[in-house]
Design an enzyme around this catalytic site. Structure first.
Site, PDB file in Angstrom:
ATOM      1  N   LYS A   1       1.119  -1.646  -0.033  1.00  0.00           N
ATOM      2  CA  LYS A   1      -0.534  -0.143  -0.055  1.00  0.00           C
ATOM      3  C   LYS A   1       0.500   1.812  -0.276  1.00  0.00           C
ATOM      4  O   LYS A   1       0.473   2.078  -1.347  1.00  0.00           O
ATOM      5  CB  LYS A   1      -1.402  -0.614   1.005  1.00  0.00           C
ATOM      6  CG  LYS A   1      -1.671  -0.875   1.101  1.00  0.00           C
ATOM      7  CD  LYS A   1      -2.308  -1.170   2.585  1.00  0.00           C
ATOM      8  CE  LYS A   1      -3.928  -2.667   2.452  1.00  0.00           C
ATOM      9  NZ  LYS A   1      -4.076  -2.628   3.887  1.00  0.00           N
TER      10      LYS A   1
ATOM     11  N   GLN B   1      -5.280  -1.327  10.287  1.00  0.00           N
ATOM     12  CA  GLN B   1      -4.433  -2.729   9.771  1.00  0.00           C
ATOM     13  C   GLN B   1      -5.444  -4.231  10.376  1.00  0.00           C
ATOM     14  O   GLN B   1      -5.075  -4.317  11.800  1.00  0.00           O
ATOM     15  CB  GLN B   1      -3.546  -3.095   9.464  1.00  0.00           C
ATOM     16  CG  GLN B   1      -2.622  -4.309   8.442  1.00  0.00           C
ATOM     17  CD  GLN B   1      -3.659  -4.325   7.228  1.00  0.00           C
ATOM     18  OE1 GLN B   1      -3.390  -3.346   6.943  1.00  0.00           O
ATOM     19  NE2 GLN B   1      -3.219  -5.425   6.212  1.00  0.00           N
TER      20      GLN B   1
ATOM     21  N   ASP C   1     -11.187   2.036   3.401  1.00  0.00           N
ATOM     22  CA  ASP C   1     -11.628   0.885   3.427  1.00  0.00           C
ATOM     23  C   ASP C   1     -13.127   0.497   3.347  1.00  0.00           C
ATOM     24  O   ASP C   1     -13.668  -0.274   3.252  1.00  0.00           O
ATOM     25  CB  ASP C   1     -11.093   0.109   4.581  1.00  0.00           C
ATOM     26  CG  ASP C   1      -9.511  -1.010   4.161  1.00  0.00           C
ATOM     27  OD1 ASP C   1      -9.805  -0.622   2.509  1.00  0.00           O
ATOM     28  OD2 ASP C   1      -9.213  -0.928   5.104  1.00  0.00           O
TER      29      ASP C   1
END
Length: 344
Positions: free
Chosen positions: A65, A109, A134
């Site tokens: 990322k 995460q 997200d």
């Protein structure tokens, strides 16, 4: 690439190359950022990935990322917290990022690698929905489920699947669609996106009897079950579009990495029947990071008022919320206080 199967005289499926589609998308984002900076030099999209602990797989994902951010012109930051981080410390860090005007996207995460028993759902919902690139907060998930697509971020993998379906030249409207899997990251939001694109959607899962029956009815099949070659080639309706989200690693000494990735679909057999199909790897995987980049740029444009209305409704101050935190952050903070009281 499609072609004739000489042995059987059948047309083989077009391979939907997600790697190429993702590359094109990323190049477009890079060009868009440079174009905006000509008139607005202060415009630098910012993405922060928050990690608790040191899981090796998480390190790999985060590295990909951050690298993508660098290539495109996004300020990618990896905030790594120790496994001893408490729930309150994590929430304080997320709230700081919520209020930082240079940060336009925040990812927590998961799974968290902590020794302190942090509630992942609670922590995720501290994210401001306007920075939840997200699309995993309850606010964004709720808006997606209601079809309020203009006021939410949608999860990157299913959104990437929608782009690939379009790339295959398929129209969802009026089609029978089968989604295999119901996870909150892929399966459930995939159902919602297809439903609001006017598909007739059936969601199957581990308790569904006769999975093959449902798949055989489908013009479009999206599989996110996490089980190697669960979907058999003989179940695929001739000409159907097949999107395989599966990533099932197995040791393989012939591979340079020592690992071979298998999808959730019996690829070789399905390719003989389908109209279009994604490979594993090189299909859905690259799209996830590309859509994350797109969501971050979109968030930055909203906050800078570039070419669209600002999403002020994303983070409305609520009564008793004097700091102007997002509703979800305020509720999560209130929930944490309640838990602390109950534990006493």
């Amino acid at each position: 690439s499609s072609g004739i199967n000489a042995e059987y005289g059948e047309v083989m499926a077009t391979v939907i190359k997600g790697l190429a589609v993702a590359k094109k998308l990323r190049q477009g984002l890079k060009a868009e950022i440079l174009e905006i900076q000509k008139t607005n030099p202060e415009f630098v999209p910012g993405l922060t990935v928050v990690q608790v602990g040191d899981r090796p797989d998480s390190n790999v994902y985060i590295g990909a990322k951050v690298k993508a951010c660098e290539e495109i012109g996004i300020n990618g930051v990896h905030l790594k917290l120790p496994p001893t981080t408490t729930e309150k410390e994590l929430i304080d860090n997320i709230e700081r990022l919520n209020e930082d005007p240079t940060v336009h996207g925040i990812i927590l995460q998961v799974p968290l690698d902590c020794t302190t028993g942090i509630d992942e759902t609670l922590a995720t919902n501290v994210l401001s929905p306007s920075k939840d690139v997200d699309g995993l907060t309850d606010v964004n998930a709720g808006r997606l489920s209601r079809g309020d697509l203009k006021r939410c971020f949608t999860p990157c993998t299913p959104t990437g699947c929608m782009v690939l379906i379009e790339e295959a030249g398929a129209e969802v409207k009026g089609k029978n669609v089968c989604v295999v899997g119901r996870s909150k990251i892929v399966g459930a939001p995939m159902h919602d996106l297809l439903l609001w694109a006017h598909g007739t959607v059936t969601t199957c899962h581990s308790r569904t009897p006769d999975l093959g029956y449902h798949i055989k009815q489908a013009d479009i099949v999206v599989v996110a079950a996490g089980k190697k070659e669960l979907v058999k080639g003989e179940w695929i309706k001739p000409g159907a579009v097949v999107i395989d989200c599966g990533i099932n690693p197995e040791p393989d000494a012939t591979k340079k990495s020592g690992v071979k990735l298998w999808g959730d679909v019996e690829y070789a057999a399905a390719k003989q029947v389908a109209g279009a199909i994604t490979p594993v790897p090189g299909g859905v995987g690259p799209m996830t990071v590309a859509l994350l980049m797109r969501n971050t740029v979109t968030s930055a444009k909203r906050m800078h008022g570039v070419g669209q209305r600002s999403f002020s409704t994303f983070a409305m101050p609520t009564p008793g919320n004097a700091r102007g935190l997002s509703t979800s952050a305020h509720l999560a903070r209130s929930g944490l206080r309640l838990l602390q009281i109950l534990k006493k």
